[in-house]
Design a protein around this motif. Sequence first.
Motif, PDB file in Angstrom:
ATOM      1  N   LYS A 336       0.832  -1.211   0.000  1.00 16.58           N
ATOM      2  CA  LYS A 336       0.000   0.000   0.000  1.00 16.58           C
ATOM      3  C   LYS A 336       0.863   1.256   0.000  1.00 16.58           C
ATOM      4  N   SER A 337       1.986   1.204   0.702  1.00 16.73           N
ATOM      5  CA  SER A 337       2.899   2.348   0.703  1.00 16.73           C
ATOM      6  C   SER A 337       3.445   2.608  -0.700  1.00 16.73           C
ATOM      7  N   ILE A 338       3.757   1.524  -1.431  1.00 17.25           N
ATOM      8  CA  ILE A 338       4.245   1.678  -2.811  1.00 17.25           C
ATOM      9  C   ILE A 338       3.153   2.276  -3.693  1.00 17.25           C
ATOM     10  N   GLU A 339       1.911   1.822  -3.530  1.00 21.32           N
ATOM     11  CA  GLU A 339       0.811   2.350  -4.351  1.00 21.32           C
ATOM     12  C   GLU A 339       0.583   3.835  -4.081  1.00 21.32           C
ATOM     13  N   ASP A 340       0.569   4.241  -2.798  1.00 18.25           N
ATOM     14  CA  ASP A 340       0.332   5.650  -2.480  1.00 18.25           C
ATOM     15  C   ASP A 340       1.480   6.532  -2.969  1.00 18.25           C
ATOM     16  N   SER A 341       2.721   6.058  -2.839  1.00 17.99           N
ATOM     17  CA  SER A 341       3.865   6.841  -3.330  1.00 17.99           C
ATOM     18  C   SER A 341       3.791   7.011  -4.851  1.00 17.99           C
ATOM     19  N   SER A 342       3.407   5.947  -5.550  1.00 15.89           N
ATOM     20  CA  SER A 342       3.283   6.029  -7.014  1.00 15.89           C
ATOM     21  C   SER A 342       2.164   7.001  -7.402  1.00 15.89           C
ATOM     22  N   LYS A 343       1.042   6.971  -6.665  1.00 12.26           N
ATOM     23  CA  LYS A 343      -0.059   7.893  -6.950  1.00 12.26           C
ATOM     24  C   LYS A 343       0.363   9.333  -6.710  1.00 12.26           C
ATOM     25  N   ALA A 344       1.122   9.580  -5.643  1.00 18.29           N
ATOM     26  CA  ALA A 344       1.612  10.929  -5.368  1.00 18.29           C
ATOM     27  C   ALA A 344       2.526  11.415  -6.491  1.00 18.29           C
ATOM     28  N   LEU A 345       3.391  10.524  -6.998  1.00 18.45           N
ATOM     29  CA  LEU A 345       4.275  10.908  -8.107  1.00 18.45           C
ATOM     30  C   LEU A 345       3.469  11.211  -9.368  1.00 18.45           C
ATOM     31  N   ASP A 346       2.371  10.481  -9.596  1.00 20.61           N
ATOM     32  CA  ASP A 346       1.519  10.768 -10.752  1.00 20.61           C
ATOM     33  C   ASP A 346       0.887  12.149 -10.650  1.00 20.61           C
ATOM     34  N   LEU A 347       0.528  12.557  -9.432  1.00 17.81           N
ATOM     35  CA  LEU A 347      -0.111  13.867  -9.248  1.00 17.81           C
ATOM     36  C   LEU A 347       0.903  15.007  -9.221  1.00 17.81           C
ATOM     37  N   LEU A 348       2.157  14.707  -8.885  1.00 16.71           N
ATOM     38  CA  LEU A 348       3.190  15.751  -8.808  1.00 16.71           C
ATOM     39  C   LEU A 348       3.766  16.028 -10.194  1.00 16.71           C
ATOM     40  N   THR A 349       2.919  16.371 -11.108  1.00 21.91           N
ATOM     41  CA  THR A 349       3.316  16.698 -12.467  1.00 21.91           C
ATOM     42  C   THR A 349       2.737  18.053 -12.834  1.00 21.91           C
ATOM     43  N   PRO A 350       3.455  18.855 -13.625  1.00 23.65           N
ATOM     44  CA  PRO A 350       4.795  18.585 -14.156  1.00 23.65           C
ATOM     45  C   PRO A 350       5.861  18.726 -13.074  1.00 23.65           C
ATOM     46  N   PRO A 351       7.021  18.070 -13.222  1.00 22.49           N
ATOM     47  CA  PRO A 351       8.080  18.192 -12.205  1.00 22.49           C
ATOM     48  C   PRO A 351       8.718  19.577 -12.242  1.00 22.49           C
TER      49      PRO A 351
END
Length: 416
Positions: A336-351
């Motif tokens: 679950k930690s991996i899923e939430d971190s990946s979702k956060a990276l998807d929303l943190l766009t553009p870098p």
Amino acid sequence: MPVWLRDYSWRQTDAAVYVSLSLRGVRVAPANIFCTDQYLKVNVPPFLFEAILYAPIDDTSSTAKIENGSVFFTLYKKEAATWESLVMENTDKEKMQKIRENAVLKAQEKAKKEMKAKAVKKQEHKKYALEATMKLEEAERKRIEELKEEERKKVTEELEIWKNQRNEKQREERVHQERKQTEKKNQKINKSMALREGTHKDTSLPAKVTGNIFSEKLKEESFPAPRTAGGIKINFTPRVFPTALRESRVAEEEEWLYKQAEARRAMNADFSELDDLKEEEKNPDWLKDKGNKMFSTGNYLAAVNAYNLAIRLNNKIPVLYLNRAACHLKLRNLHKSIEDSSKALDLLTPPVSDNASARVKAYVRRGTAFCQLELYAEGLQDYEAALKIDPANELVAQDAEKIRHIIQGTQQQQDS
């Protein structure tokens, strides 16, 4: 009955023995090979090869290579010498049985030691991952404390400046009022002195003239009539926020209103559990702050519940997923930690530079979860991605170097 293999070839040097065993037609796996310091066995049904070696070998450094249905052994001698033959000759059955039993016991003891070493190493890896997470959180806590301290100093300085300005203004007003009062007193004294002088000069005047003087004095000292009362109508611009427009922050208020509208649109479904909540408790920002307080006190399950509700109200805020990933990491919910971190990276766009710190946290938390799952290659990729964003982060660099050492040690064990 197994088929005993007698067809093999061997050659030797002073330091090593090279054995070639042909097993065409069957598939050989590493599990089919058993080797100790004086016993060699290859059991691939229906074939069986067994050799009680002429002299002891170093079984830890010796290797076996499987290629095209053949097995090639490289056996390193414990003592440099020339063997008369590959196997012992004229060995009775009891001695052979004893050598087999000793070989099995040695293999079992070696397997136990390897299991213990593996368990110790696994525990060290877990301890290291936990220490890495604690270091990151400690660094983040220190950074937040420093920011708070800087903000406190800034506010204190501004308050001191405001107090000094207010005291200066009050002092100026006091001086001005005292000056006014002094001037009024001086004016009254001058008037009284002038009246006295006039009285002494005009004592010989007739009563009529004296009466005229007093009437003129009364005229001078008469006060004007008070003004008539009136009213002024003031119309205020209607506003959502209770503060005056000159004191408001228009950009922040518009952002808050936008978030509230997004939350209301996200609540199209009938959430019966939200009926008993107060209005501020339906605000994702309020829930995020509540989750942060729970996390700081160690109540990770309550923090997860607060972030879950905030995400249901607004699923476009990356910091909610990032904070929930930290909670799952504490609770050992690694996937679950991996899923939430990946979702956060998807929303943190553009870098961009504004979200660089959040992206570093997301990569580090996901990499830590990968390492705790013993997926060190994936964890190293995330740590390297965090270093690309923030090359000056020494803690991340040290952790990445430790993970590289772990991967190298694992590869060396697999090769041996």
